[in-house]
Design a protein around this motif. Sequence first.
Motif, PDB file in Angstrom:
ATOM      1  N   LEU A 116     -13.107  24.402 -67.345  1.00  0.00           N
ATOM      2  CA  LEU A 116     -12.388  24.354 -66.066  1.00  0.00           C
ATOM      3  C   LEU A 116     -11.670  23.023 -65.890  1.00  0.00           C
ATOM      4  CD1 LEU A 116     -14.905  25.976 -63.550  1.00  0.00           C
ATOM      5  CD2 LEU A 116     -12.717  26.929 -64.297  1.00  0.00           C
ATOM      6  N   LYS A 117     -12.341  21.931 -66.210  1.00  0.00           N
ATOM      7  CA  LYS A 117     -11.735  20.608 -66.074  1.00  0.00           C
ATOM      8  C   LYS A 117     -10.512  20.474 -66.982  1.00  0.00           C
ATOM      9  CE  LYS A 117     -16.095  18.373 -64.841  1.00  0.00           C
ATOM     10  NZ  LYS A 117     -17.158  17.460 -65.310  1.00  0.00           N
ATOM     11  N   ASP A 118     -10.624  20.944 -68.228  1.00  0.00           N
ATOM     12  CA  ASP A 118      -9.480  20.900 -69.152  1.00  0.00           C
ATOM     13  C   ASP A 118      -8.317  21.711 -68.628  1.00  0.00           C
ATOM     14  OD1 ASP A 118     -10.938  19.309 -70.895  1.00  0.00           O
ATOM     15  OD2 ASP A 118     -11.451  20.966 -72.252  1.00  0.00           O
ATOM     16  N   ARG A 119      -8.603  22.916 -68.136  1.00  0.00           N
ATOM     17  CA  ARG A 119      -7.534  23.777 -67.616  1.00  0.00           C
ATOM     18  C   ARG A 119      -6.933  23.177 -66.351  1.00  0.00           C
ATOM     19  NH1 ARG A 119     -10.003  25.826 -71.352  1.00  0.00           N
ATOM     20  NH2 ARG A 119      -9.511  27.802 -72.358  1.00  0.00           N
ATOM     21  N   ALA A 120      -7.751  22.522 -65.527  1.00  0.00           N
ATOM     22  CA  ALA A 120      -7.239  21.909 -64.292  1.00  0.00           C
ATOM     23  C   ALA A 120      -6.232  20.814 -64.608  1.00  0.00           C
ATOM     24  CB  ALA A 120      -8.386  21.359 -63.449  1.00  0.00           C
ATOM     25  N   VAL A 121      -6.494  20.038 -65.647  1.00  0.00           N
ATOM     26  CA  VAL A 121      -5.519  19.014 -66.072  1.00  0.00           C
ATOM     27  C   VAL A 121      -4.201  19.699 -66.404  1.00  0.00           C
ATOM     28  CG1 VAL A 121      -4.982  17.325 -67.875  1.00  0.00           C
ATOM     29  CG2 VAL A 121      -7.288  17.399 -66.882  1.00  0.00           C
ATOM     30  N   TRP A 122      -4.272  20.785 -67.172  1.00  0.00           N
ATOM     31  CA  TRP A 122      -3.063  21.509 -67.572  1.00  0.00           C
ATOM     32  C   TRP A 122      -2.346  22.087 -66.339  1.00  0.00           C
ATOM     33  CZ3 TRP A 122      -1.510  26.649 -67.295  1.00  0.00           C
ATOM     34  CH2 TRP A 122      -0.375  26.966 -68.052  1.00  0.00           C
ATOM     35  N   VAL A 123      -3.096  22.719 -65.429  1.00  0.00           N
ATOM     36  CA  VAL A 123      -2.496  23.336 -64.233  1.00  0.00           C
ATOM     37  C   VAL A 123      -1.783  22.286 -63.383  1.00  0.00           C
ATOM     38  CG1 VAL A 123      -3.018  24.483 -62.031  1.00  0.00           C
ATOM     39  CG2 VAL A 123      -4.108  25.279 -64.141  1.00  0.00           C
ATOM     40  N   VAL A 124      -2.460  21.198 -63.094  1.00  0.00           N
ATOM     41  CA  VAL A 124      -1.873  20.172 -62.223  1.00  0.00           C
ATOM     42  C   VAL A 124      -0.672  19.519 -62.902  1.00  0.00           C
ATOM     43  CG1 VAL A 124      -2.318  17.941 -61.110  1.00  0.00           C
ATOM     44  CG2 VAL A 124      -3.992  19.798 -60.919  1.00  0.00           C
ATOM     45  N   ASP A 125      -0.792  19.212 -64.190  1.00  0.00           N
ATOM     46  CA  ASP A 125       0.340  18.616 -64.905  1.00  0.00           C
ATOM     47  C   ASP A 125       1.554  19.534 -64.920  1.00  0.00           C
ATOM     48  OD1 ASP A 125      -1.053  16.306 -65.475  1.00  0.00           O
ATOM     49  OD2 ASP A 125      -1.454  16.819 -67.574  1.00  0.00           O
ATOM     50  N   ARG A 126       1.315  20.808 -65.105  1.00  0.00           N
ATOM     51  CA  ARG A 126       2.423  21.746 -65.265  1.00  0.00           C
ATOM     52  C   ARG A 126       2.993  22.257 -63.941  1.00  0.00           C
ATOM     53  NH1 ARG A 126       2.900  27.162 -68.754  1.00  0.00           N
ATOM     54  NH2 ARG A 126       5.095  27.495 -68.352  1.00  0.00           N
ATOM     55  N   PHE A 127       2.169  22.413 -62.917  1.00  0.00           N
ATOM     56  CA  PHE A 127       2.618  23.130 -61.727  1.00  0.00           C
ATOM     57  C   PHE A 127       2.662  22.313 -60.434  1.00  0.00           C
ATOM     58  CE2 PHE A 127       0.884  26.313 -64.626  1.00  0.00           C
ATOM     59  CZ  PHE A 127       1.976  27.156 -64.749  1.00  0.00           C
ATOM     60  N   SER A 128       2.129  21.093 -60.415  1.00  0.00           N
ATOM     61  CA  SER A 128       2.054  20.373 -59.137  1.00  0.00           C
ATOM     62  C   SER A 128       3.417  19.986 -58.586  1.00  0.00           C
ATOM     63  CB  SER A 128       1.153  19.149 -59.245  1.00  0.00           C
ATOM     64  OG  SER A 128       1.659  18.243 -60.182  1.00  0.00           O
ATOM     65  N   ASP A 129       4.410  19.822 -59.443  1.00  0.00           N
ATOM     66  CA  ASP A 129       5.744  19.475 -58.953  1.00  0.00           C
ATOM     67  C   ASP A 129       6.602  20.706 -58.645  1.00  0.00           C
ATOM     68  OD1 ASP A 129       5.254  16.749 -59.098  1.00  0.00           O
ATOM     69  OD2 ASP A 129       5.982  16.582 -61.156  1.00  0.00           O
ATOM     70  N   MET A 130       6.056  21.884 -58.879  1.00  0.00           N
ATOM     71  CA  MET A 130       6.800  23.116 -58.653  1.00  0.00           C
ATOM     72  C   MET A 130       6.843  23.407 -57.152  1.00  0.00           C
ATOM     73  SD  MET A 130       6.145  26.812 -60.481  1.00  0.00           S
ATOM     74  CE  MET A 130       6.722  26.321 -62.104  1.00  0.00           C
ATOM     75  N   SER A 131       7.984  23.818 -56.670  1.00  0.00           N
ATOM     76  CA  SER A 131       8.124  24.148 -55.248  1.00  0.00           C
ATOM     77  C   SER A 131       7.301  25.389 -54.909  1.00  0.00           C
ATOM     78  CB  SER A 131       9.594  24.403 -54.898  1.00  0.00           C
ATOM     79  OG  SER A 131      10.013  25.642 -55.449  1.00  0.00           O
ATOM     80  N   ASP A 132       7.001  25.545 -53.620  1.00  0.00           N
ATOM     81  CA  ASP A 132       6.265  26.729 -53.174  1.00  0.00           C
ATOM     82  C   ASP A 132       7.006  27.994 -53.584  1.00  0.00           C
ATOM     83  OD1 ASP A 132       4.347  25.099 -52.023  1.00  0.00           O
ATOM     84  OD2 ASP A 132       5.147  25.288 -49.989  1.00  0.00           O
ATOM     85  N   HIS A 133       8.306  27.988 -53.390  1.00  0.00           N
ATOM     86  CA  HIS A 133       9.110  29.163 -53.748  1.00  0.00           C
ATOM     87  C   HIS A 133       9.008  29.461 -55.242  1.00  0.00           C
ATOM     88  CE1 HIS A 133      12.411  32.006 -53.955  1.00  0.00           C
ATOM     89  NE2 HIS A 133      12.904  31.294 -54.942  1.00  0.00           N
ATOM     90  N   ASP A 134       9.176  28.454 -56.076  1.00  0.00           N
ATOM     91  CA  ASP A 134       9.173  28.668 -57.525  1.00  0.00           C
ATOM     92  C   ASP A 134       7.823  29.147 -58.048  1.00  0.00           C
ATOM     93  OD1 ASP A 134      11.834  27.997 -57.644  1.00  0.00           O
ATOM     94  OD2 ASP A 134      11.491  25.957 -58.383  1.00  0.00           O
ATOM     95  N   ILE A 135       6.740  28.615 -57.510  1.00  0.00           N
ATOM     96  CA  ILE A 135       5.429  29.062 -57.985  1.00  0.00           C
ATOM     97  C   ILE A 135       5.157  30.497 -57.536  1.00  0.00           C
ATOM     98  CG2 ILE A 135       3.892  28.274 -56.125  1.00  0.00           C
ATOM     99  CD1 ILE A 135       2.084  27.173 -58.443  1.00  0.00           C
ATOM    100  N   ARG A 136       5.666  30.863 -56.367  1.00  0.00           N
ATOM    101  CA  ARG A 136       5.483  32.243 -55.902  1.00  0.00           C
ATOM    102  C   ARG A 136       6.316  33.215 -56.721  1.00  0.00           C
ATOM    103  NH1 ARG A 136       5.073  29.563 -50.468  1.00  0.00           N
ATOM    104  NH2 ARG A 136       2.849  29.173 -50.421  1.00  0.00           N
ATOM    105  N   VAL A 137       7.506  32.801 -57.119  1.00  0.00           N
ATOM    106  CA  VAL A 137       8.335  33.645 -57.989  1.00  0.00           C
ATOM    107  C   VAL A 137       7.630  33.842 -59.335  1.00  0.00           C
ATOM    108  CG1 VAL A 137      10.497  33.703 -59.313  1.00  0.00           C
ATOM    109  CG2 VAL A 137      10.537  33.116 -56.876  1.00  0.00           C
ATOM    110  N   LEU A 138       7.101  32.765 -59.892  1.00  0.00           N
ATOM    111  CA  LEU A 138       6.379  32.841 -61.165  1.00  0.00           C
ATOM    112  C   LEU A 138       5.203  33.805 -61.055  1.00  0.00           C
ATOM    113  CD1 LEU A 138       5.664  31.643 -64.062  1.00  0.00           C
ATOM    114  CD2 LEU A 138       4.176  30.093 -62.796  1.00  0.00           C
ATOM    115  N   LEU A 139       4.392  33.655 -60.027  1.00  0.00           N
ATOM    116  CA  LEU A 139       3.221  34.519 -59.882  1.00  0.00           C
ATOM    117  C   LEU A 139       3.610  35.954 -59.536  1.00  0.00           C
ATOM    118  CD1 LEU A 139       0.695  32.075 -58.207  1.00  0.00           C
ATOM    119  CD2 LEU A 139       0.739  32.881 -60.570  1.00  0.00           C
ATOM    120  N   SER A 140       4.715  36.151 -58.843  1.00  0.00           N
ATOM    121  CA  SER A 140       5.194  37.513 -58.572  1.00  0.00           C
ATOM    122  C   SER A 140       5.531  38.235 -59.864  1.00  0.00           C
ATOM    123  CB  SER A 140       6.420  37.491 -57.665  1.00  0.00           C
ATOM    124  OG  SER A 140       6.067  37.100 -56.374  1.00  0.00           O
ATOM    125  N   ARG A 141       6.118  37.508 -60.808  1.00  0.00           N
ATOM    126  CA  ARG A 141       6.415  38.108 -62.120  1.00  0.00           C
ATOM    127  C   ARG A 141       5.122  38.516 -62.826  1.00  0.00           C
ATOM    128  NH1 ARG A 141       9.996  33.456 -63.808  1.00  0.00           N
ATOM    129  NH2 ARG A 141      11.687  33.690 -62.346  1.00  0.00           N
TER     130      ARG A 141
END
Length: 148
Positions: A116-141
Motif C-alpha cells: 500500500l505504501k509503495d502504491r501510495a507513492v505512485w498514486v500521489v506522484d502521478r495524480f496529485s497535480d491532476m485537476s478534479d475534472h481530469d481525474i474524473r474523466v480518467l476514472l469514468s473511462r
Amino acid sequence: MPETQTFNSPIETGVRALILLAESYPEHLDLQRLLEFDYILVHTKDVDGPPSIHPALPLRSGELLVRRQLIERGLMLMMSRGLITRHATPNGFMYQADDSAGPFLDALTAEYLDDLKDRAVWVVDRFSDMSDHDIRVLLSRVYDQWSR
C-alpha cells in the motif's frame, strides 16, 4: 466469537486513507479526492500502473457505491485516534495526516502495508497535480470499461 471483517473494514479503509494522506503531507485532501485515490491505490493496474493490490473482480464497479461510507468510517476512526485532522474550509471538509501518522505507519509491519505504501507513492506522484475534472474523466473511462 463474533466474526471480524478485515477487508474494507473501517480499520483497513482508515489505514489506506492515512497512508494516502501521509504520502500527500502537508497537503490536505477532500473526501472526493480520497475516494478517487483509494480506488486507484488498490486498482493501480486499471490506470496503467503497477499490479493491483486487490483482485480485478468483474463487478467491482459496485465498490464505488459503498466506498464513500467506508472511507468516511475509516477517517472517523483515524481521527478518533489522533492520526488524521479534519479542517472546515469554505469548500467543505479537508483532511490531513497528523504529525503522529508517520511514526504510527512506520510501526506497522506487513507485506500488504508495504505494498500500500509503495502504491501510495505512485498514486500521489502521478495524480496529485491532476485537476478534479481530469481525474474524473480518467476514472469514468475505467468505469465505462466495466459496462461493456
